[in-house]
Enzyme design. Structure first.
Site, mmCIF file in Angstrom:
data_model
loop_
_atom_site.group_PDB
_atom_site.id
_atom_site.type_symbol
_atom_site.label_atom_id
_atom_site.label_comp_id
_atom_site.label_asym_id
_atom_site.label_seq_id
_atom_site.Cartn_x
_atom_site.Cartn_y
_atom_site.Cartn_z
ATOM 1 N N ASN A 110 7.142 4.682 5.428
ATOM 2 C CA ASN A 110 7.315 3.893 4.190
ATOM 3 C C ASN A 110 6.271 4.162 3.042
ATOM 4 O O ASN A 110 5.256 4.761 3.360
ATOM 5 C CB ASN A 110 7.143 2.329 4.257
ATOM 6 C CG ASN A 110 7.544 1.685 2.961
ATOM 7 O OD1 ASN A 110 8.564 1.947 2.270
ATOM 8 N ND2 ASN A 110 6.695 0.407 2.674
ATOM 9 N N HIS A 112 4.177 2.797 -0.408
ATOM 10 C CA HIS A 112 4.188 1.546 -0.886
ATOM 11 C C HIS A 112 3.287 1.722 -2.166
ATOM 12 O O HIS A 112 2.176 2.219 -2.075
ATOM 13 C CB HIS A 112 3.342 0.700 0.117
ATOM 14 C CG HIS A 112 2.879 -0.801 -0.554
ATOM 15 N ND1 HIS A 112 4.090 -1.668 -0.763
ATOM 16 C CD2 HIS A 112 1.819 -1.325 -0.666
ATOM 17 C CE1 HIS A 112 3.626 -2.685 -1.190
ATOM 18 N NE2 HIS A 112 2.447 -2.868 -1.213
ATOM 19 N N SER A 139 0.478 4.415 -0.975
ATOM 20 C CA SER A 139 0.149 4.735 0.241
ATOM 21 C C SER A 139 1.371 5.137 1.155
ATOM 22 O O SER A 139 2.368 4.604 0.823
ATOM 23 C CB SER A 139 -0.783 3.778 0.978
ATOM 24 O OG SER A 139 -1.668 3.094 0.342
ATOM 25 N N ASP A 148 3.950 -3.967 5.422
ATOM 26 C CA ASP A 148 3.155 -2.975 4.605
ATOM 27 C C ASP A 148 1.749 -3.037 5.611
ATOM 28 O O ASP A 148 0.786 -2.674 5.063
ATOM 29 C CB ASP A 148 2.876 -3.454 3.386
ATOM 30 C CG ASP A 148 4.023 -3.254 2.285
ATOM 31 O OD1 ASP A 148 4.994 -2.458 2.810
ATOM 32 O OD2 ASP A 148 4.278 -4.088 1.628
#
Ligand code: GRF
Length: 196
Positions: A110, A112, A139, A148
């Site tokens: 992912n 973020h 990130s 996260d």
């Protein structure tokens, strides 16, 4: 060189998705985009993906009511049918259940917009400004069951300037996301191959 079959999951405009698709035009890039999947039928990124000749699918979470695992099983069926080996979340706005995260563990990343572990969740830019931080950033991380929370693969930093608003800071970070994500995805592919 074998390229890993990549799915990109989106919910909106898909500018990070576009950056990944552009990087993957290079036949030497270690991931090959085979599917862009959106949980929203009106996501702008779907048109961009079609223009890049990448197959798209919509699995609308609203069709599954509160049954998040049923929604994820429908997504999973599309991912399996496409032979997906790595998934990049790019502005995908549904929190995934432990079932999905565990199923794709080690193959799910992912992006973020904060310097994790700071500012998990939403409103990251405003929270960094309110805290008086001197810098912010983005990130790319492995996805684990906690939102996260997975290990960071790579980050990019930008300064927070006097007078910044959430909008000006987001506009400074977004181009960094677009260069970071293709690089970090390539690193993730290298890790997956090293594990095999
Ligand atoms: C990006 O800021 C990303 O970091 C966050 O959601 C936003 C998605 O933007 N997770 P886009 O759809 O990639 O343009």
């Amino acid at each position: 060189m074998t390229r890993l079959n990549l799915a990109i999951l989106i919910s909106g405009r898909g500018s990070n998705m576009k950056a990944l698709l552009e990087a993957a035009r290079d036949p030497a890039y270690p991931a090959k985009p085979v599917l862009v999947l959106s949980n929203r039928p009106d996501a702008g990124g779907l048109e961009t993906a079609t223009a890049e000749s990448v197959a798209t699918a919509v699995v609308d979470h609203k069709d599954f009511g509160k049954d998040r695992v049923a929604f994820e099983r429908a997504m999973d069926a599309r991912l399996e049918a496409a032979g997906i080996e790595i998934i990049a979340l790019a502005g995908f706005m549904r929190v995934l259940t432990p079932w999905f995260v565990e199923k794709w563990s080690g193959r799910l990343i992912n992006i973020h917009p904060s310097l994790l572990p700071k500012y998990k969740g939403l409103d990251t830019h405003q929270r960094a400004i309110d805290a008086g931080d001197a810098e912010a950033g983005c990130s790319v991380h492995w996805v684990t069951a906690g939102v996260d929370e997975g290990a960071v693969i790579q980050q990019a930093h930008v300064p927070i300037l006097p007078g910044d608003t959430a909008q000006t800071l987001a506009a400074r970070i977004l181009p960094e996301e677009h260069s970071l994500y293709p690089e970090a995805l390539a690193r993730a592919c290298a890790e997956i191959k090293a594990r095999a």
